[in-house]
Design a protein around this motif. Structure first.
Motif, PDB file in Angstrom:
ATOM      1  N   LEU A  65     -31.506 -10.529  -8.220  1.00 15.48           N
ATOM      2  CA  LEU A  65     -30.608 -11.551  -8.735  1.00 15.48           C
ATOM      3  C   LEU A  65     -30.631 -11.407 -10.244  1.00 15.48           C
ATOM      4  CD1 LEU A  65     -28.774 -13.963  -8.192  1.00 15.48           C
ATOM      5  CD2 LEU A  65     -30.797 -15.425  -8.268  1.00 15.48           C
ATOM      6  N   VAL A  66     -29.479 -11.094 -10.828  1.00 15.12           N
ATOM      7  CA  VAL A  66     -29.366 -10.791 -12.256  1.00 15.12           C
ATOM      8  C   VAL A  66     -28.595 -11.915 -12.941  1.00 15.12           C
ATOM      9  CG1 VAL A  66     -28.467  -9.142 -13.942  1.00 15.12           C
ATOM     10  CG2 VAL A  66     -29.354  -8.321 -11.742  1.00 15.12           C
ATOM     11  N   PHE A  67     -29.102 -12.365 -14.076  1.00 18.23           N
ATOM     12  CA  PHE A  67     -28.385 -13.347 -14.882  1.00 18.23           C
ATOM     13  C   PHE A  67     -27.793 -12.609 -16.067  1.00 18.23           C
ATOM     14  CE2 PHE A  67     -31.462 -15.811 -12.543  1.00 18.23           C
ATOM     15  CZ  PHE A  67     -30.657 -16.827 -12.028  1.00 18.23           C
ATOM     16  N   LEU A  68     -26.487 -12.722 -16.230  1.00 18.25           N
ATOM     17  CA  LEU A  68     -25.793 -12.041 -17.309  1.00 18.25           C
ATOM     18  C   LEU A  68     -25.581 -13.023 -18.456  1.00 18.25           C
ATOM     19  CD1 LEU A  68     -24.380  -9.466 -18.265  1.00 18.25           C
ATOM     20  CD2 LEU A  68     -22.302 -10.332 -17.194  1.00 18.25           C
ATOM     21  N   LEU A  69     -26.142 -12.695 -19.605  1.00 17.97           N
ATOM     22  CA  LEU A  69     -26.058 -13.543 -20.791  1.00 17.97           C
ATOM     23  C   LEU A  69     -25.243 -12.845 -21.856  1.00 17.97           C
ATOM     24  CD1 LEU A  69     -29.872 -14.383 -21.103  1.00 17.97           C
ATOM     25  CD2 LEU A  69     -28.175 -15.564 -19.729  1.00 17.97           C
ATOM     26  N   SER A  70     -24.600 -13.629 -22.706  1.00 17.10           N
ATOM     27  CA  SER A  70     -23.927 -13.052 -23.866  1.00 17.10           C
ATOM     28  C   SER A  70     -24.481 -13.724 -25.122  1.00 17.10           C
ATOM     29  CB  SER A  70     -22.410 -13.228 -23.779  1.00 17.10           C
ATOM     30  OG  SER A  70     -22.048 -14.591 -23.886  1.00 17.10           O
ATOM     31  N   ASP A  71     -24.543 -12.952 -26.180  1.00 16.27           N
ATOM     32  CA  ASP A  71     -25.014 -13.454 -27.466  1.00 16.27           C
ATOM     33  C   ASP A  71     -23.822 -14.046 -28.195  1.00 16.27           C
ATOM     34  OD1 ASP A  71     -26.268 -13.967 -29.873  1.00 16.27           O
ATOM     35  OD2 ASP A  71     -27.222 -11.999 -30.008  1.00 16.27           O
ATOM     36  N   THR A  72     -23.861 -15.325 -28.502  1.00 15.06           N
ATOM     37  CA  THR A  72     -22.735 -16.005 -29.138  1.00 15.06           C
ATOM     38  C   THR A  72     -22.715 -15.813 -30.650  1.00 15.06           C
ATOM     39  OG1 THR A  72     -23.959 -18.078 -29.403  1.00 15.06           O
ATOM     40  CG2 THR A  72     -22.699 -17.774 -27.350  1.00 15.06           C
ATOM     41  N   GLN A  73     -23.702 -15.082 -31.173  1.00 14.72           N
ATOM     42  CA  GLN A  73     -23.783 -14.860 -32.616  1.00 14.72           C
ATOM     43  C   GLN A  73     -23.980 -13.376 -32.911  1.00 14.72           C
ATOM     44  OE1 GLN A  73     -27.051 -17.330 -33.804  1.00 14.72           O
ATOM     45  NE2 GLN A  73     -25.863 -19.206 -33.632  1.00 14.72           N
ATOM     46  N   ILE A  74     -23.553 -12.984 -34.110  1.00 15.07           N
ATOM     47  CA  ILE A  74     -23.738 -11.614 -34.577  1.00 15.07           C
ATOM     48  C   ILE A  74     -24.604 -11.660 -35.824  1.00 15.07           C
ATOM     49  CG2 ILE A  74     -22.602  -9.575 -35.553  1.00 15.07           C
ATOM     50  CD1 ILE A  74     -20.121 -10.336 -33.888  1.00 15.07           C
ATOM     51  N   ASP A  75     -25.671 -10.884 -35.822  1.00 14.08           N
ATOM     52  CA  ASP A  75     -26.535 -10.785 -36.994  1.00 14.08           C
ATOM     53  C   ASP A  75     -25.915  -9.799 -37.965  1.00 14.08           C
ATOM     54  OD1 ASP A  75     -28.395 -12.513 -35.826  1.00 14.08           O
ATOM     55  OD2 ASP A  75     -29.408 -10.865 -34.813  1.00 14.08           O
ATOM     56  N   GLY A  76     -25.543 -10.294 -39.143  1.00 15.61           N
ATOM     57  CA  GLY A  76     -24.926  -9.443 -40.143  1.00 15.61           C
ATOM     58  C   GLY A  76     -25.922  -9.008 -41.207  1.00 15.61           C
ATOM     59  N   GLN A  77     -25.381  -8.461 -42.253  1.00 18.29           N
ATOM     60  CA  GLN A  77     -26.203  -8.005 -43.365  1.00 18.29           C
ATOM     61  C   GLN A  77     -26.766  -9.201 -44.131  1.00 18.29           C
ATOM     62  OE1 GLN A  77     -23.631  -5.480 -45.621  1.00 18.29           O
ATOM     63  NE2 GLN A  77     -23.660  -3.843 -44.116  1.00 18.29           N
ATOM     64  N   ASN A  78     -27.896  -8.984 -44.764  1.00 20.79           N
ATOM     65  CA  ASN A  78     -28.539 -10.008 -45.594  1.00 20.79           C
ATOM     66  C   ASN A  78     -28.844 -11.283 -44.816  1.00 20.79           C
ATOM     67  OD1 ASN A  78     -28.278  -8.244 -47.819  1.00 20.79           O
ATOM     68  ND2 ASN A  78     -26.206  -9.018 -48.203  1.00 20.79           N
ATOM     69  N   GLY A  79     -29.128 -11.156 -43.535  1.00 21.21           N
ATOM     70  CA  GLY A  79     -29.481 -12.316 -42.721  1.00 21.21           C
ATOM     71  C   GLY A  79     -28.308 -13.212 -42.354  1.00 21.21           C
ATOM     72  N   GLU A  80     -27.097 -12.791 -42.696  1.00 19.24           N
ATOM     73  CA  GLU A  80     -25.910 -13.578 -42.373  1.00 19.24           C
ATOM     74  C   GLU A  80     -25.693 -13.578 -40.864  1.00 19.24           C
ATOM     75  OE1 GLU A  80     -21.085 -13.107 -42.645  1.00 19.24           O
ATOM     76  OE2 GLU A  80     -22.337 -11.838 -43.897  1.00 19.24           O
ATOM     77  N   ILE A  81     -25.498 -14.758 -40.302  1.00 23.88           N
ATOM     78  CA  ILE A  81     -25.206 -14.897 -38.879  1.00 23.88           C
ATOM     79  C   ILE A  81     -23.814 -15.485 -38.759  1.00 23.88           C
ATOM     80  CG2 ILE A  81     -25.825 -16.042 -36.728  1.00 23.88           C
ATOM     81  CD1 ILE A  81     -28.720 -16.021 -37.678  1.00 23.88           C
ATOM     82  N   ARG A  82     -22.989 -14.843 -37.931  1.00 20.55           N
ATOM     83  CA  ARG A  82     -21.627 -15.344 -37.741  1.00 20.55           C
ATOM     84  C   ARG A  82     -21.332 -15.426 -36.244  1.00 20.55           C
ATOM     85  NH1 ARG A  82     -18.285 -10.227 -37.723  1.00 20.55           N
ATOM     86  NH2 ARG A  82     -19.834  -8.652 -38.105  1.00 20.55           N
ATOM     87  N   PRO A  83     -20.344 -16.245 -35.880  1.00 18.64           N
ATOM     88  CA  PRO A  83     -20.006 -16.376 -34.459  1.00 18.64           C
ATOM     89  C   PRO A  83     -19.481 -15.059 -33.887  1.00 18.64           C
ATOM     90  CG  PRO A  83     -18.973 -18.114 -35.753  1.00 18.64           C
ATOM     91  CD  PRO A  83     -19.551 -17.134 -36.724  1.00 18.64           C
TER      92      PRO A  83
END
Length: 122
Positions: free
Chosen positions: A13-31
């Motif tokens: 039984l596999v749970f499929l997750l998605s990451d709602t954020q993207i880790d950018g440069q300089n620690g910037e996190i964006r949707p």
């Protein structure tokens, strides 16, 4: 209860997750704008690979997503998209009577009902 009645016999039984954020440069996190689309693509590839290896899969959207978050200690930035069962097809007679009747190919809508020219609903 519906999914549990037959999925309990699956090999995995596999749970499929998605990451709602993207880790950018300089620690910037964006949707993340395509996380659910990417998860759908991953599910399709997993289903195809399982079929190639002689397994069957069944996706389940009707799952208790918040319970999955808690039980698996999933960080809040991840969205639980679906679960899917992987296994070998069993004997239909081993299913509950209500599920046995559903073991037929599902009917498909005519293409004219789902595709059109022009504007939406054209």
């Amino acid at each position: 209860p519906f999914n549990k009645d037959w999925a309990q016999h699956a090999s995995a039984l596999v749970f499929l997750l998605s990451d709602t954020q993207i880790d950018g440069q300089n620690g910037e996190i964006r949707p993340a704008g395509t996380n659910s689309f990417d998860a759908g693509a991953a599910w399709a590839q997993a289903a195809l690979q399982a079929s190639t290896l002689g397994y069957h899969t069944h996706a389940m959207a009707g799952i208790l997503k918040e319970d999955v978050h808690q039980a698996l200690n999933v960080p809040s930035r991840f969205k639980v998209e679906i679960a899917f069962a992987i296994g070998k097809r069993g004997d239909v007679a081993s299913l509950a009577e209500g599920l046995q009747a559903r073991e037929l190919p599902s009917p498909r809508k005519p293409l004219a009902e789902i595709a059109f020219n022009g504007t939406f609903g054209g």
